[in-house]
Write a protein that holds these residues in place. Structure first.
Motif, short mmCIF file in Angstrom:
data_model
loop_
_atom_site.label_atom_id
_atom_site.label_comp_id
_atom_site.label_asym_id
_atom_site.label_seq_id
_atom_site.Cartn_x
_atom_site.Cartn_y
_atom_site.Cartn_z
N LEU A 395 0.81 -1.22 0.00
CA LEU A 395 0.00 0.00 0.00
C LEU A 395 0.85 1.27 0.00
CD1 LEU A 395 -2.70 -1.13 2.60
CD2 LEU A 395 -2.96 -1.01 0.11
N LYS A 396 2.17 1.11 -0.11
CA LYS A 396 3.11 2.24 -0.14
C LYS A 396 2.97 3.13 1.10
CE LYS A 396 3.04 2.36 -5.22
NZ LYS A 396 4.26 1.52 -5.36
N ILE A 397 2.75 2.49 2.25
CA ILE A 397 2.64 3.21 3.52
C ILE A 397 4.02 3.27 4.17
CG2 ILE A 397 1.59 3.24 5.81
CD1 ILE A 397 -0.42 3.62 3.55
N ILE A 398 4.43 4.47 4.57
CA ILE A 398 5.72 4.65 5.23
C ILE A 398 5.58 4.37 6.71
CG2 ILE A 398 7.48 6.36 5.84
CD1 ILE A 398 6.70 7.82 3.21
N PRO A 399 6.38 3.43 7.27
CA PRO A 399 6.39 3.26 8.72
C PRO A 399 7.25 4.36 9.36
CG PRO A 399 7.85 1.65 7.70
CD PRO A 399 7.24 2.45 6.58
N SER A 400 6.59 5.27 10.07
CA SER A 400 7.27 6.37 10.76
C SER A 400 7.45 5.93 12.21
CB SER A 400 6.44 7.64 10.67
OG SER A 400 6.98 8.67 11.47
N MET A 401 8.69 5.56 12.57
CA MET A 401 8.93 4.83 13.82
C MET A 401 9.94 5.56 14.70
SD MET A 401 9.00 1.04 12.03
CE MET A 401 8.52 0.10 13.47
N GLN A 402 9.86 5.30 15.97
CA GLN A 402 10.70 5.98 16.95
C GLN A 402 11.53 4.94 17.71
OE1 GLN A 402 7.04 6.57 17.02
NE2 GLN A 402 7.61 7.80 15.25
N PRO A 403 12.81 4.80 17.36
CA PRO A 403 13.63 3.74 17.97
C PRO A 403 13.68 3.76 19.49
CG PRO A 403 14.73 4.62 16.03
CD PRO A 403 13.54 5.49 16.27
N VAL A 404 13.66 4.95 20.10
CA VAL A 404 13.75 5.02 21.56
C VAL A 404 12.53 4.37 22.22
CG1 VAL A 404 13.87 6.60 23.53
CG2 VAL A 404 15.27 7.02 21.54
N HIS A 405 11.40 4.33 21.52
CA HIS A 405 10.23 3.67 22.12
C HIS A 405 10.53 2.21 22.47
CE1 HIS A 405 7.57 6.95 21.94
NE2 HIS A 405 7.10 6.82 20.72
N ALA A 406 11.31 1.54 21.64
CA ALA A 406 11.59 0.13 21.91
C ALA A 406 12.36 -0.04 23.21
CB ALA A 406 12.38 -0.49 20.75
N THR A 407 13.38 0.78 23.42
CA THR A 407 14.19 0.62 24.63
C THR A 407 13.50 1.20 25.86
OG1 THR A 407 15.44 2.57 23.91
CG2 THR A 407 16.38 0.41 23.44
N SER A 408 12.63 2.18 25.66
CA SER A 408 11.84 2.69 26.79
C SER A 408 10.74 1.72 27.17
CB SER A 408 11.21 4.04 26.43
OG SER A 408 12.19 5.03 26.27
N ASP A 409 10.17 1.07 26.17
CA ASP A 409 8.99 0.22 26.40
C ASP A 409 9.32 -1.24 26.69
OD1 ASP A 409 7.58 2.47 25.73
OD2 ASP A 409 6.71 1.68 23.88
#
Length: 552
Positions: A395-409
């Protein structure tokens, strides 16, 4: 060299010759073709890159202003693809509760803050019950012990829940009979009275009574946030959801040429004046400091407040699957409105159910209305069912992601989610391997804005104590080059700006930073300690910690 205090240069600059040569640098830039180029000399004219090369290049530009980089590492300006500019600026002046380890610590901080702040409402942000010993939501009574006669409203660190005292609840006329709004939750005590915690759309029951900010306070927050971001090496930021007041101020500041850094602003679909802003059309200034061509839509809540919408129950709360803030039908209506106005849609979705519903909504609207080529995004894309990850590419959707969320969460996510739910969680590498463009950000002020924290998290999937030892679900980690790409060209692509920003290639704006360590060779555990020495936008110095030697 003598160490100087940080100096911010937001509105005025020293006069520069038409051509500037930065030489003796340890330069790196990604390129549009996917390469990583090294260089020692950068030539700038009229704010744009003329050429990069070795130090011999300096001799081709006699009479130019020459600046010795003193072997410092030079990178393209970093792009944060998801933040909240005015929220960050407000956080720098309001009550900051980030990192509080207990209710008692919050109470102590609140009491100290109240001594010197006599506003009609006390506003703060940053508490996280997951850091507290019992990990339980607090109550209005906990705040009443400190402040009884002034309304207090404290946002959870993720912005998806508020904690209010009894005075705020009283002023909002909230009682045991107040119904819970769709897409929200009022946490109640054993007698069904509101406890003081309001999640997602229930927040507005309280926040709608907070006095509106003045234009002056919004401008002040913009300048304070801008100075902070510049000091961290961020030359462009995407602002994830602005209201009409901010929209008007942004356009006014862009026209006057007084924005502190580049901003790609998303109109908030939750704003009452959303349609008015849409009808005004897209906006861009001539120097690419302000771009408004996208819409921020909110599909679900956050994991920390158990508001992220899941396909199965939360592992730590039976019969609870989170909250959808909008129905699929409403999502499709908002997407259709956006696309017909020429705006792309950037939709917040954290849980696997929310991601699936959002993908379904995009797919349906693309068939009926078009819009697939607008570079639409899903903001966060934190927990995605493995079978849905491929749909981003289709669907040509860009995943806009935040790497710090992984280590915080990571510790909280292990409690909230089952192993099956975690398979597609924070899956940066899986997205990259299938050919998706990942745009990286921080989600400040939810997280700290420092992009080197994000780069470190992306590469190691560890906290600052290098734990877990091998990294958390480390198969999804990125290498240094891919991580840098996500914080530069990835963000530029997501904003339709890859031919203007994101790398130091001929004809692009000369946005770059000088840092105190070599990002590509420093021990990985030191990446988050990298400091920015200088930040330049369009060939002009905007922030400096240590001056470089200039030559004529």
């Amino acid at each position: 060299m003598k160490r100087l205090l940080p100096l911010f240069l937001t509105l005025t600059f020293p006069s520069l010759a038409s051509t500037t040569v930065i030489y003796n640098a340890n330069g790196y830039t990604p390129t549009y073709k996917g390469e990583l180029k090294q260089f020692s000399t950068l030539v700038i004219k009229d704010g744009k890159v003329v050429k990069i090369g070795d130090d011999e290049l300096k001799n081709n530009f006699p009479g130019s202003q020459s600046i010795d980089a003193k072997k410092q590492t030079l990178l393209p300006g970093l792009i944060d693809a998801h933040g909240h500019v005015i929220g960050l600026g407000n956080n720098l002046t309001q009550l900051d509760l980030r990192g509080s380890q207990s209710i008692v610590q919050v109470q102590t901080t609140l009491a100290e803050f109240a001594k010197s702040n006599k506003e009609s409402w006390i506003i703060g942000r940053g508490w996280d019950q997951e850091l507290w010993p019992d990990k339980q939501f607090p109550t209005a009574g906990d705040l009443d012990k400190i402040i009884k006669d002034t309304p207090v409203v404290l946002s959870r660190v993720d912005g998806h829940a508020i904690w209010a005292n009894s005075k705020a609840i009283e002023l909002a006329n909230i009682t045991i009979k107040t119904p819970t709004p769709d897409g929200g939750e009022i946490i109640r005590d054993h007698s069904a009275q509101p406890s003081g915690i309001f999640i997602d759309k229930a927040q507005s029951l309280i926040t709608s009574h907070i006095p509106a900010p003045s234009d002056h306070s919004v401008n002040l927050a913009l300048d304070q946030a801008g100075q902070h971001l510049l000091s961290l090496g961020i030359t462009s930021t995407h602002d994830a959801g602005i209201d009409k007041q901010t929209w008007l101020i942004y356009k006014s500041r862009a026209a006057a040429g007084t924005l502190p850094l580049r901003i790609v602003a998303m109109l908030s679909a939750a704003d009452p004046d959303f349609k008015t802003m849409l009808k005004a059309g897209r906006y861009k200034d001539l120097n690419d400091f302000m771009s408004i061509r996208s819409v921020k839509i909110y599909a679900d809540g956050a994991l920390g407040s158990r508001g992220a919408a899941l396909l199965a129950d939360y592992a730590d709360r039976t019969d609870h699957q989170g909250l959808m803030l909008e129905t699929q039908q409403r999502l499709e209506e908002l997407l259709t409105l956006s696309f017909r106005s020429g705006f792309s849609a950037n939709t917040h979705a954290i849980g696997d159910k929310a991601n699936r519903i959002v993908l379904d909504a995009y797919q349906n609207v693309f068939k009926k209305t078009g819009g697939i080529l607008l570079r639409n995004r899903i903001e966060h894309a934190q927990i995605v069912a493995p079978e849905d990850i491929a749909r981003f590419k289709t669907l040509k959707i860009i995943p806009s992601m935040q790497p710090v969320h992984a280590t915080s969460d990571m510790h909280m996510a292990q409690q909230r989610l089952s192993e099956q739910q975690l398979i597609g969680a924070y899956a940066w590498q899986t997205f990259l391997k299938q050919g998706s463009v990942v745009a990286a950000g921080s989600d400040y002020p939810v997280e700290l804005a420092n992009p080197f924290d994000g780069l470190y998290s992306a590469i190691t999937r560890q906290d600052h104590n290098q734990l877990p030892a091998q990294g958390w679900r480390v198969s999804e980690a990125l290498n240094r080059e891919d991580a840098l790409h996500a914080f530069t060209l990835g963000g530029a692509y997501a904003a339709h700006q890859e031919f203007k920003l994101g790398s130091l290639e001929q004809g692009k704006w000369a946005d770059f930073i000088l840092i105190d360590k070599d990002y590509f060779t420093v021990p990985v555990q030191e990446i988050f300690t990298i400091n920015v020495e200088q930040t330049w936008i369009a060939g002009k110095l905007r922030f400096q910690r240590t001056p470089l030697q200039k030559e004529e």
